[in-house]
Write a protein that holds these residues in place. Sequence first.
Motif, PDB file in Angstrom:
ATOM      1  N   ALA A   1      21.700 -16.413 -45.339  1.00 26.74           N
ATOM      2  CA  ALA A   1      21.515 -16.500 -46.791  1.00 26.74           C
ATOM      3  C   ALA A   1      22.244 -17.698 -47.376  1.00 26.74           C
ATOM      4  CB  ALA A   1      22.004 -15.216 -47.449  1.00 26.74           C
ATOM      5  N   ASN A   2      23.465 -17.951 -46.910  1.00 22.49           N
ATOM      6  CA  ASN A   2      24.222 -19.074 -47.468  1.00 22.49           C
ATOM      7  C   ASN A   2      23.680 -20.415 -47.007  1.00 22.49           C
ATOM      8  OD1 ASN A   2      26.787 -18.181 -49.102  1.00 22.49           O
ATOM      9  ND2 ASN A   2      26.541 -16.685 -47.465  1.00 22.49           N
ATOM     10  N   LEU A   3      23.193 -20.484 -45.763  1.00 17.78           N
ATOM     11  CA  LEU A   3      22.547 -21.717 -45.326  1.00 17.78           C
ATOM     12  C   LEU A   3      21.237 -21.921 -46.082  1.00 17.78           C
ATOM     13  CD1 LEU A   3      22.796 -24.099 -43.386  1.00 17.78           C
ATOM     14  CD2 LEU A   3      21.475 -22.797 -41.719  1.00 17.78           C
ATOM     15  N   SER A   4      20.566 -20.825 -46.393  1.00 18.95           N
ATOM     16  CA  SER A   4      19.330 -20.909 -47.176  1.00 18.95           C
ATOM     17  C   SER A   4      19.582 -21.517 -48.545  1.00 18.95           C
ATOM     18  CB  SER A   4      18.716 -19.513 -47.321  1.00 18.95           C
ATOM     19  OG  SER A   4      17.556 -19.548 -48.104  1.00 18.95           O
ATOM     20  N   LEU A   5      20.761 -21.238 -49.120  1.00 15.79           N
ATOM     21  CA  LEU A   5      21.099 -21.837 -50.408  1.00 15.79           C
ATOM     22  C   LEU A   5      21.106 -23.359 -50.324  1.00 15.79           C
ATOM     23  CD1 LEU A   5      24.017 -19.527 -51.605  1.00 15.79           C
ATOM     24  CD2 LEU A   5      21.721 -19.657 -52.580  1.00 15.79           C
ATOM     25  N   VAL A   6      21.597 -23.895 -49.203  1.00 16.76           N
ATOM     26  CA  VAL A   6      21.623 -25.347 -49.024  1.00 16.76           C
ATOM     27  C   VAL A   6      20.209 -25.887 -48.894  1.00 16.76           C
ATOM     28  CG1 VAL A   6      22.497 -27.250 -47.616  1.00 16.76           C
ATOM     29  CG2 VAL A   6      23.878 -25.181 -47.915  1.00 16.76           C
ATOM     30  N   VAL A   7      19.389 -25.204 -48.079  1.00 18.58           N
ATOM     31  CA  VAL A   7      18.021 -25.667 -47.838  1.00 18.58           C
ATOM     32  C   VAL A   7      17.211 -25.643 -49.133  1.00 18.58           C
ATOM     33  CG1 VAL A   7      15.871 -25.155 -46.613  1.00 18.58           C
ATOM     34  CG2 VAL A   7      18.062 -24.957 -45.418  1.00 18.58           C
ATOM     35  N   VAL A   8      17.255 -24.514 -49.841  1.00 18.23           N
ATOM     36  CA  VAL A   8      16.491 -24.403 -51.085  1.00 18.23           C
ATOM     37  C   VAL A   8      17.058 -25.344 -52.149  1.00 18.23           C
ATOM     38  CG1 VAL A   8      15.807 -22.828 -52.937  1.00 18.23           C
ATOM     39  CG2 VAL A   8      15.748 -22.052 -50.567  1.00 18.23           C
ATOM     40  N   ALA A   9      18.358 -25.639 -52.080  1.00 19.44           N
ATOM     41  CA  ALA A   9      18.959 -26.571 -53.041  1.00 19.44           C
ATOM     42  C   ALA A   9      18.335 -27.953 -52.938  1.00 19.44           C
ATOM     43  CB  ALA A   9      20.469 -26.668 -52.813  1.00 19.44           C
TER      44      ALA A   9
ATOM     45  N   GLY B   1      21.887 -19.265 -66.593  1.00 21.13           N
ATOM     46  CA  GLY B   1      22.200 -20.636 -67.005  1.00 21.13           C
ATOM     47  C   GLY B   1      20.992 -21.547 -66.887  1.00 21.13           C
ATOM     48  N   LEU B   2      20.240 -21.418 -65.788  1.00 22.87           N
ATOM     49  CA  LEU B   2      19.041 -22.243 -65.592  1.00 22.87           C
ATOM     50  C   LEU B   2      17.895 -21.811 -66.500  1.00 22.87           C
ATOM     51  CD1 LEU B   2      19.046 -22.575 -61.695  1.00 22.87           C
ATOM     52  CD2 LEU B   2      19.668 -24.321 -63.376  1.00 22.87           C
ATOM     53  N   LEU B   3      17.846 -20.521 -66.831  1.00 21.57           N
ATOM     54  CA  LEU B   3      16.798 -20.020 -67.722  1.00 21.57           C
ATOM     55  C   LEU B   3      16.775 -20.826 -69.020  1.00 21.57           C
ATOM     56  CD1 LEU B   3      14.727 -17.827 -68.644  1.00 21.57           C
ATOM     57  CD2 LEU B   3      16.681 -16.471 -69.401  1.00 21.57           C
ATOM     58  N   PHE B   4      17.937 -20.992 -69.635  1.00 17.09           N
ATOM     59  CA  PHE B   4      17.999 -21.710 -70.902  1.00 17.09           C
ATOM     60  C   PHE B   4      18.264 -23.201 -70.708  1.00 17.09           C
ATOM     61  CE2 PHE B   4      18.993 -17.278 -71.935  1.00 17.09           C
ATOM     62  CZ  PHE B   4      18.010 -17.050 -72.878  1.00 17.09           C
TER      63      PHE B   4
ATOM     64  N   TYR C   1      26.350 -13.973 -58.373  1.00 17.37           N
ATOM     65  CA  TYR C   1      26.322 -15.424 -58.622  1.00 17.37           C
ATOM     66  C   TYR C   1      24.898 -15.881 -58.928  1.00 17.37           C
ATOM     67  CZ  TYR C   1      26.626 -20.439 -57.911  1.00 17.37           C
ATOM     68  OH  TYR C   1      26.537 -21.798 -58.094  1.00 17.37           O
ATOM     69  N   ASN C   2      23.912 -15.357 -58.175  1.00 16.23           N
ATOM     70  CA  ASN C   2      22.520 -15.727 -58.419  1.00 16.23           C
ATOM     71  C   ASN C   2      22.089 -15.371 -59.844  1.00 16.23           C
ATOM     72  OD1 ASN C   2      22.072 -14.798 -55.109  1.00 16.23           O
ATOM     73  ND2 ASN C   2      21.442 -16.805 -55.817  1.00 16.23           N
ATOM     74  N   ILE C   3      22.492 -14.186 -60.308  1.00 15.16           N
ATOM     75  CA  ILE C   3      22.103 -13.755 -61.649  1.00 15.16           C
ATOM     76  C   ILE C   3      22.730 -14.660 -62.716  1.00 15.16           C
ATOM     77  CG2 ILE C   3      22.265 -11.900 -63.353  1.00 15.16           C
ATOM     78  CD1 ILE C   3      20.277 -11.303 -61.135  1.00 15.16           C
ATOM     79  N   ILE C   4      24.018 -14.941 -62.579  1.00 17.84           N
ATOM     80  CA  ILE C   4      24.695 -15.821 -63.552  1.00 17.84           C
ATOM     81  C   ILE C   4      24.044 -17.201 -63.550  1.00 17.84           C
ATOM     82  CG2 ILE C   4      26.872 -16.945 -64.157  1.00 17.84           C
ATOM     83  CD1 ILE C   4      28.286 -14.533 -62.785  1.00 17.84           C
TER      84      ILE C   4
ATOM     85  N   GLU D   1      13.465 -17.395 -59.755  1.00 22.78           N
ATOM     86  CA  GLU D   1      13.871 -17.847 -58.412  1.00 22.78           C
ATOM     87  C   GLU D   1      15.251 -17.308 -58.055  1.00 22.78           C
ATOM     88  OE1 GLU D   1      15.078 -22.001 -56.205  1.00 22.78           O
ATOM     89  OE2 GLU D   1      13.551 -22.071 -57.776  1.00 22.78           O
ATOM     90  N   GLN D   2      16.189 -17.408 -59.001  1.00 25.55           N
ATOM     91  CA  GLN D   2      17.542 -16.916 -58.750  1.00 25.55           C
ATOM     92  C   GLN D   2      17.600 -15.388 -58.741  1.00 25.55           C
ATOM     93  OE1 GLN D   2      20.338 -18.785 -58.050  1.00 25.55           O
ATOM     94  NE2 GLN D   2      18.950 -20.534 -57.964  1.00 25.55           N
ATOM     95  N   PHE D   3      16.881 -14.770 -59.670  1.00 25.28           N
ATOM     96  CA  PHE D   3      16.868 -13.309 -59.728  1.00 25.28           C
ATOM     97  C   PHE D   3      16.238 -12.721 -58.468  1.00 25.28           C
ATOM     98  CE2 PHE D   3      14.740  -9.295 -60.933  1.00 25.28           C
ATOM     99  CZ  PHE D   3      15.843  -8.568 -61.333  1.00 25.28           C
ATOM    100  N   SER D   4      15.153 -13.328 -58.032  1.00 25.40           N
ATOM    101  CA  SER D   4      14.509 -12.863 -56.800  1.00 25.40           C
ATOM    102  C   SER D   4      15.451 -12.991 -55.616  1.00 25.40           C
ATOM    103  CB  SER D   4      13.230 -13.656 -56.544  1.00 25.40           C
ATOM    104  OG  SER D   4      12.281 -13.435 -57.555  1.00 25.40           O
ATOM    105  N   SER D   5      16.190 -14.108 -55.570  1.00 28.31           N
ATOM    106  CA  SER D   5      17.158 -14.290 -54.488  1.00 28.31           C
ATOM    107  C   SER D   5      18.195 -13.173 -54.499  1.00 28.31           C
ATOM    108  CB  SER D   5      17.860 -15.645 -54.626  1.00 28.31           C
ATOM    109  OG  SER D   5      16.953 -16.693 -54.445  1.00 28.31           O
TER     110      SER D   5
END
Length: 455
Positions: A276-284, A66-69, A59-62, A245-249
Amino acid sequence: MNAQLSVGRQRVREFAKYASASVLGMVAVSVYILADTFFVSARLGGTGLAALNLAIPAYNIINGVGLLFGVGGSTRYAVCRSRGDERGAHEVFSHTLLPLAFFSVLFCVLGAFFASPLATLLGADEQTHALTEVYLRVLLLFSPAILFNDFFLCFLRNDGAPRLAMCAMIVGSFANILLDYVFLFPCGMGMFGAVFATGMSPLLGVGIALVYCFRGKSGFRLLPPRPSLHRLVDSFLLGFPAFVEQFSSAVVIFAFNALLYGLIGNTGVAAYGVTANLSLVVVAVFSGVGQGTQPLLSRAHGREDAAGERACFLLALGTSLFFSLALYAAVFFFAEPIADLFNREHDPALREIAAQGLRLYFLGAPFAAFNVIVCAAFSATERALPSHAVALARGLAFLLPAAFALAAAAGVAGVWLSYPLAEGLAALLGAAFLFLGARRRARAKEFSEGERADA
């Protein structure tokens, strides 16, 4: 004086409009991922939670592509429009659609034919392989919806419609939460139901964006495709930090899964799934502030409004740091109850490991807030090199070596502490770039003033 106060209030109002809409939208997206975690753990237990966490890097890679472009193209779009180059803005929009179509096909092929080897590559064992494979296959087949949803949301924010972007994200997120419950519980569809709900939700966001475009409200237009390597590279460079950021994650989740599996087995992977999933909320939250601020920074940069740039950056940084401290306080005092939400089987080992992880891992939240805002500001103002450096440093360059070194030295606690250490080191690098940039601009200003005095 009154004029300065009026300008300051206007900046604060504009920042609040963009940042609040972006934060709410980003949090809504991350909450539906958290809802996936909650419903999967409640229905499928620790095995399902571990399988979900093994598949999350895909999911992070996809999302990163999307964010890259999306971020890269929309940043250039905003700069072109602020300079009055409407045709250039339309060309940027048109050109960045082409690589998205290519990656849509690529991800679908991977999902259709290579889901099983990908599950093995991500670390699935006999216990988790079947669930991980199902999640990967369906997620990759829905990747075009995720890619184009990210793309359109970025362009909506830069087209002066941040609230519409927020609504699209929130509608999709709540639909996902509802479908998660329906598919997993009344329908009993298992892991397939969870990922099917995740794949369906971005379709709603794409639909809202397309209605906006077809009703003629958008400022971007689709021109006849004339591929331009210059345009593509330009968008790639500006969006690269968001991708990194997403690839590193993804890489970090993969590495942490492998380390924790080696130390304590699938219980460690499941415990990291909570963190990891709570981190997604925080970083979001931080990403929402950064992405919401990006159109304002890009416009100020295009107008050569240095004071506006600085004010917007400080507002974004202060907001993110405040959120980071508040979020860490909540995590510190409620670590055990948070862990219990994802512990259907009441496993005491899972509870203890997850609670320890939450308290140690999120010590890095203030540093992460600083780094995300700094990367967004550099990218929005066309300073690609420092943005790339900080983005790479906080993930691949610093975090991976720290994780392996501290895991060898301190076991599980070392794995958790590698995150704050890496984010702290990356923050030092970002601060150094800010200092050097400020000195360079000050010298340029002095030189310019000296030339005018001589004239």
